[in-house]
Each structure stands twice: as structure tokens, then as C-alpha cells.
Design a protein around this motif. Sequence first.
Motif, short mmCIF file in Angstrom:
data_model
loop_
_atom_site.label_atom_id
_atom_site.label_comp_id
_atom_site.label_asym_id
_atom_site.label_seq_id
_atom_site.Cartn_x
_atom_site.Cartn_y
_atom_site.Cartn_z
N GLN A 1 0.87 -1.18 0.00
CA GLN A 1 0.00 0.00 0.00
C GLN A 1 0.90 1.22 0.00
O GLN A 1 1.82 1.33 0.81
N ALA A 2 0.65 2.13 -0.94
CA ALA A 2 1.50 3.32 -1.08
C ALA A 2 1.04 4.43 -0.16
O ALA A 2 -0.16 4.58 0.11
N LYS A 3 1.97 5.25 0.29
CA LYS A 3 1.64 6.37 1.18
C LYS A 3 0.72 7.36 0.50
O LYS A 3 -0.12 7.97 1.13
N ARG A 4 0.89 7.50 -0.82
CA ARG A 4 0.12 8.51 -1.53
C ARG A 4 -1.34 8.10 -1.71
O ARG A 4 -2.18 8.89 -2.10
N SER A 5 -1.65 6.83 -1.43
CA SER A 5 -3.01 6.33 -1.63
C SER A 5 -3.93 6.84 -0.53
O SER A 5 -3.63 6.70 0.65
N ASP A 6 -5.04 7.44 -0.94
CA ASP A 6 -6.00 7.89 0.07
C ASP A 6 -7.16 6.92 0.20
O ASP A 6 -8.16 7.21 0.81
N THR A 7 -6.99 5.75 -0.43
CA THR A 7 -8.09 4.80 -0.47
C THR A 7 -7.70 3.43 0.05
O THR A 7 -8.48 2.50 -0.08
N ASP A 8 -6.52 3.27 0.63
CA ASP A 8 -6.05 1.97 1.11
C ASP A 8 -5.88 0.97 -0.02
O ASP A 8 -5.89 -0.24 0.21
N LYS A 9 -5.72 1.43 -1.25
CA LYS A 9 -5.56 0.54 -2.39
C LYS A 9 -4.36 -0.37 -2.20
O LYS A 9 -3.29 0.07 -1.81
#
Lengths: 113, 112
Positions: B91-99
Motif C-alpha cells: 500500500q502506497a503512502k500517496r493512496s487515500d483509499t487503502d488501495k
Amino acid sequence: NAGVTQTPKFRVLKTGQSMTLLCAQDMNHEYMYWYRQDPGMGLRLIHYSVGEGTTAKGEVPDGYNVSRLKKQNFLLGLESAAPSQTSVYFCASSSRALKRTQYFGPGTRLTVL
Amino acid sequence: EDQVTQSPEALRLQEGESSSLNCSYTVSGLRGLFWYRQDPGKGPEFLFTLYSAGEEKEKERLKATLTKKESFLHITAPKPEDSATYLCAVQAKRSDTDKLIFGTGTRLQVFP
């Protein structure tokens, strides 16, 4: 506490037919997701929702639509099924309060003839 | 592009024969690395989350470790009931969706 449940478990469709997959969670999670799993491809995100009334596209959204009218439910629709949509579909949910861990349902195996 | 590669694709072990599964990843800012277990015909079951290099977590015969480029799932003295497919996801830090970005998994078979 059932966690994440999916209905139906199995379904066979003919090309062009439509259907809706239902996902329900009883954990009060904000986020919900639909994935498909195909051999050799891993799990791929179709659509997701960050809250009631909001949805967004994932990695492979074409041919699918979703709705989240209630916080606990997330519906995945196929308007005109194609053989390429034969797959196993998983729903998942997560919560910021639980460090964003996604919890998965048991899956729906869909075959399109 | 964020990517996860798992190896080997399949692993056969004798009961009691310890081994490790590898998960190599590239992501622009790691928020978390997740390990799941998946039994045939079932959904992925959460095992561990690792957040920073050097972190380790254990559960029964499983131990997960994390470096800046890869994670290992060590299985000590496995039993037949450990047979399953093990999935790794980042999971990437930039993700705001927990993708989550998933690897294709390692299918483990443990024979008595």
C-alpha cells in the motif's frame, strides 16, 4: 459478527445477461472494494468506495458498475456479461481505525458462457 | 509504477522442513506491506502488516520480515495444515483509499 459476506457464491451467466453481486459487512468499515482474481494475474481492483454514496474506478473498471447506497453494502453490477468477465470476485472492507487492513469476503465464482 | 513480485510460484516441503517465501516490491513510499493466506475456494485471510524496514512479526510457525526492497515469510517446521497460497500486497503512502497492489502468490504444499 459475520465480517464480510458475499452473495451468491456461484453463478453461471450467458453472454449478454446482467447480474448484481452483493457484498455486506457488519464491521462499520468506511471503505469497501471489489476485486477480481484470475489465474496468474493476482487480485486486481475493479471499483472502490470511500463512504456511503461515493464510488470510484480501480484498475479494471470497464464493464462493471457499482453502488453504495448504505454504508454496510456494496453492489457490483454487470450490465452485459462477457466471457472475459469469467473470474472469482472478492469484496473487501477496511477502516482507518484498524490501520487500513483489508478484510475479504469468501468470493463469488462467476462463469460467463 | 508500483509492483509486487513473489517467488517461488510454488513450493513443496516435507513436514518439518523450514523455508522462506519472498516478496519483492517497488513502490513510491511504502505505507504498509501485507501478507495474506488463501485456501482453495476461499477469500484471502489477513496474517500480518509490516510498516518499516527492520520490522518483524510472528504468528505460530510464521515470521514476516521487511527490508526496503523485499519481505520474507519464514515458515518454521511447517505442518500439512500450512498448505495454502500466500499473497503479498503493498500500500502506497500517496493512496487515500487503502488501495493494495497484490503479487500473484506462492502456492505452498506441505507433505506429511
